[in-house]
Design a protein around this motif. Structure first.
Motif, PDB file in Angstrom:
ATOM      1  N   ARG A   6       0.850  -1.181   0.000  1.00  0.00           N
ATOM      2  CA  ARG A   6       0.000   0.000   0.000  1.00  0.00           C
ATOM      3  C   ARG A   6       0.888   1.234   0.000  1.00  0.00           C
ATOM      4  O   ARG A   6       1.985   1.197   0.530  1.00  0.00           O
ATOM      5  CB  ARG A   6      -0.881   0.024   1.252  1.00  0.00           C
ATOM      6  CG  ARG A   6      -1.842  -1.128   1.317  1.00  0.00           C
ATOM      7  CD  ARG A   6      -2.661  -1.151   2.594  1.00  0.00           C
ATOM      8  NE  ARG A   6      -3.552   0.006   2.653  1.00  0.00           N
ATOM      9  CZ  ARG A   6      -3.535   0.919   3.631  1.00  0.00           C
ATOM     10  NH1 ARG A   6      -2.690   0.817   4.626  1.00  0.00           N
ATOM     11  NH2 ARG A   6      -4.353   1.924   3.618  1.00  0.00           N
ATOM     12  N   GLU A   7       0.391   2.303  -0.587  1.00  0.00           N
ATOM     13  CA  GLU A   7       1.136   3.558  -0.567  1.00  0.00           C
ATOM     14  C   GLU A   7       1.044   4.220   0.804  1.00  0.00           C
ATOM     15  O   GLU A   7       2.020   4.768   1.290  1.00  0.00           O
ATOM     16  CB  GLU A   7       0.598   4.503  -1.640  1.00  0.00           C
ATOM     17  CG  GLU A   7       0.990   4.087  -3.041  1.00  0.00           C
ATOM     18  CD  GLU A   7       0.501   5.072  -4.081  1.00  0.00           C
ATOM     19  OE1 GLU A   7       0.457   6.288  -3.784  1.00  0.00           O
ATOM     20  OE2 GLU A   7       0.169   4.620  -5.183  1.00  0.00           O
ATOM     21  N   GLU A   8      -0.137   4.190   1.424  1.00  0.00           N
ATOM     22  CA  GLU A   8      -0.351   4.851   2.711  1.00  0.00           C
ATOM     23  C   GLU A   8      -0.206   3.838   3.833  1.00  0.00           C
ATOM     24  O   GLU A   8      -1.017   2.931   3.953  1.00  0.00           O
ATOM     25  CB  GLU A   8      -1.740   5.496   2.771  1.00  0.00           C
ATOM     26  CG  GLU A   8      -1.996   6.245   4.054  1.00  0.00           C
ATOM     27  CD  GLU A   8      -0.871   7.203   4.388  1.00  0.00           C
ATOM     28  OE1 GLU A   8      -0.182   6.985   5.409  1.00  0.00           O
ATOM     29  OE2 GLU A   8      -0.670   8.160   3.625  1.00  0.00           O
ATOM     30  N   THR A   9       0.844   3.991   4.636  1.00  0.00           N
ATOM     31  CA  THR A   9       1.102   3.024   5.707  1.00  0.00           C
ATOM     32  C   THR A   9       0.839   3.591   7.104  1.00  0.00           C
ATOM     33  O   THR A   9       1.031   2.895   8.084  1.00  0.00           O
ATOM     34  CB  THR A   9       2.553   2.526   5.639  1.00  0.00           C
ATOM     35  OG1 THR A   9       3.433   3.635   5.789  1.00  0.00           O
ATOM     36  CG2 THR A   9       2.834   1.808   4.337  1.00  0.00           C
ATOM     37  N   SER A  22       2.942   0.958  18.509  1.00  0.00           N
ATOM     38  CA  SER A  22       4.261   0.764  19.116  1.00  0.00           C
ATOM     39  C   SER A  22       5.144  -0.150  18.270  1.00  0.00           C
ATOM     40  O   SER A  22       6.364  -0.004  18.274  1.00  0.00           O
ATOM     41  CB  SER A  22       4.108   0.203  20.534  1.00  0.00           C
ATOM     42  OG  SER A  22       3.417  -1.029  20.512  1.00  0.00           O
ATOM     43  N   MET A  23       4.550  -1.071  17.531  1.00  0.00           N
ATOM     44  CA  MET A  23       5.346  -1.949  16.661  1.00  0.00           C
ATOM     45  C   MET A  23       5.966  -1.142  15.516  1.00  0.00           C
ATOM     46  O   MET A  23       7.114  -1.346  15.159  1.00  0.00           O
ATOM     47  CB  MET A  23       4.477  -3.076  16.098  1.00  0.00           C
ATOM     48  CG  MET A  23       3.978  -4.036  17.158  1.00  0.00           C
ATOM     49  SD  MET A  23       5.301  -4.963  17.927  1.00  0.00           S
ATOM     50  CE  MET A  23       5.665  -6.119  16.641  1.00  0.00           C
ATOM     51  N   GLY A  27      10.065   0.114  14.996  1.00  0.00           N
ATOM     52  CA  GLY A  27      10.754  -0.407  13.821  1.00  0.00           C
ATOM     53  C   GLY A  27      10.517  -1.882  13.545  1.00  0.00           C
ATOM     54  O   GLY A  27      11.201  -2.479  12.728  1.00  0.00           O
ATOM     55  N   TYR A  28       9.512  -2.477  14.206  1.00  0.00           N
ATOM     56  CA  TYR A  28       9.242  -3.895  14.012  1.00  0.00           C
ATOM     57  C   TYR A  28       8.268  -4.165  12.877  1.00  0.00           C
ATOM     58  O   TYR A  28       8.157  -5.288  12.407  1.00  0.00           O
ATOM     59  CB  TYR A  28       8.685  -4.515  15.296  1.00  0.00           C
ATOM     60  CG  TYR A  28       9.602  -4.358  16.463  1.00  0.00           C
ATOM     61  CD1 TYR A  28      10.780  -5.094  16.559  1.00  0.00           C
ATOM     62  CD2 TYR A  28       9.317  -3.453  17.473  1.00  0.00           C
ATOM     63  CE1 TYR A  28      11.639  -4.925  17.624  1.00  0.00           C
ATOM     64  CE2 TYR A  28      10.165  -3.284  18.543  1.00  0.00           C
ATOM     65  CZ  TYR A  28      11.322  -4.024  18.617  1.00  0.00           C
ATOM     66  OH  TYR A  28      12.166  -3.857  19.677  1.00  0.00           O
ATOM     67  N   CYS A  29       7.519  -3.155  12.479  1.00  0.00           N
ATOM     68  CA  CYS A  29       6.521  -3.308  11.419  1.00  0.00           C
ATOM     69  C   CYS A  29       6.482  -2.010  10.628  1.00  0.00           C
ATOM     70  O   CYS A  29       6.487  -0.928  11.211  1.00  0.00           O
ATOM     71  CB  CYS A  29       5.151  -3.611  12.028  1.00  0.00           C
ATOM     72  SG  CYS A  29       3.826  -3.808  10.820  1.00  0.00           S
ATOM     73  N   PRO A  30       6.438  -2.082   9.310  1.00  0.00           N
ATOM     74  CA  PRO A  30       6.422  -0.870   8.501  1.00  0.00           C
ATOM     75  C   PRO A  30       5.037  -0.244   8.347  1.00  0.00           C
ATOM     76  O   PRO A  30       4.877   0.761   7.677  1.00  0.00           O
ATOM     77  CB  PRO A  30       6.939  -1.359   7.151  1.00  0.00           C
ATOM     78  CG  PRO A  30       6.457  -2.773   7.092  1.00  0.00           C
ATOM     79  CD  PRO A  30       6.535  -3.286   8.495  1.00  0.00           C
ATOM     80  N   GLY A  33       0.743  -2.988   4.920  1.00  0.00           N
ATOM     81  CA  GLY A  33       1.114  -3.051   3.510  1.00  0.00           C
ATOM     82  C   GLY A  33       2.401  -2.365   3.158  1.00  0.00           C
ATOM     83  O   GLY A  33       2.686  -2.135   1.984  1.00  0.00           O
ATOM     84  N   GLY A  34       3.227  -2.056   4.160  1.00  0.00           N
ATOM     85  CA  GLY A  34       4.458  -1.327   3.905  1.00  0.00           C
ATOM     86  C   GLY A  34       5.663  -2.196   3.623  1.00  0.00           C
ATOM     87  O   GLY A  34       6.747  -1.684   3.415  1.00  0.00           O
ATOM     88  N   GLY A  35       5.508  -3.503   3.633  1.00  0.00           N
ATOM     89  CA  GLY A  35       6.626  -4.416   3.382  1.00  0.00           C
ATOM     90  C   GLY A  35       6.650  -5.502   4.424  1.00  0.00           C
ATOM     91  O   GLY A  35       5.608  -5.891   4.953  1.00  0.00           O
TER      92      GLY A  35
END
Length: 185
Positions: A6-9, A22-23, A27-30, A33-35
């Motif tokens: 997705r473009e909007e994360t 918090s994830m 830095g644990y989740c982008p 749909g961010g990767g």
């Protein structure tokens, strides 16, 4: 989920505020749909099946059965405001909503940097997630207006911030505790 991007994360497909998660902040989740990250989402699979719609509310089937009981329990972030956050984003427009999320994110980062005694991350995250922006700005204004706090031990600063957030939540009838998912069966 493979192939789901997705473009909007900052605001998830289903209405969760990834910008305040918090994830994501850790830095644990982008973000949705961010990767690489938490991609095993049935709603993401549904999006792929519905021509990659960017937000559930853009689907002709919204709200669908996937939303039934979804808000009854929280994960590590509150799910309670999801449908009202979707309604607000639709009402004021996505860009204005995201601008509010950015302001809330700055408040959360300030709380974590200056008032977290190592035990308040979940509470601060939940408060910023659930309280309206104007209430959070009022809490920060009170904290900023008390220069004597700067010389206090972190535990005292944390207790002051928690007390102000709890007062704001109480005025609105909002619980700052995460709701456990109801037991099935």
């Amino acid at each position: 989920m493979k192939g789901f991007t997705r473009e909007e994360t900052r605001f998830s497909l289903c209405g969760l505020n990834c910008a305040l998660c918090s994830m994501r902040l850790g830095g644990y989740c982008p973000g949705c749909g961010g990767g690489a990250g938490n991609q095993s989402c049935t709603i993401a699979k549904c999006s792929l099946e519905h021509k990659n719609i960017p937000f559930c509310w853009e689907c002709s089937e919204y709200p669908c059965p996937r939303y039934e009981s979804f808000d009854d329990g929280d994960s590590f972030v509150p799910h309670r405001n999801r449908q009202q956050d979707i309604a607000l984003a639709r009402e004021i427009g996505l860009e204005a909503y995201l601008a509010q999320l950015e302001k809330k994110q700055a408040i959360l980062e300030k709380l974590l940097a200056h008032y977290n005694d190592g035990r308040r991350k979940a509470l601060f995250n939940t408060a910023v997630y659930l309280l309206p922006l104007e209430d959070l700005q009022s809490v920060i204004a009170v904290l900023d207006g008390r220069p004597e706090l700067e010389g206090q031990p972190i535990k005292e600063r944390a207790l002051t911030a928690v007390g102000l957030l709890q007062e704001a939540a109480d005025r609105r009838g909002i619980s700052l505790k995460l709701n456990k998912e109801p037991k099935k069966g």
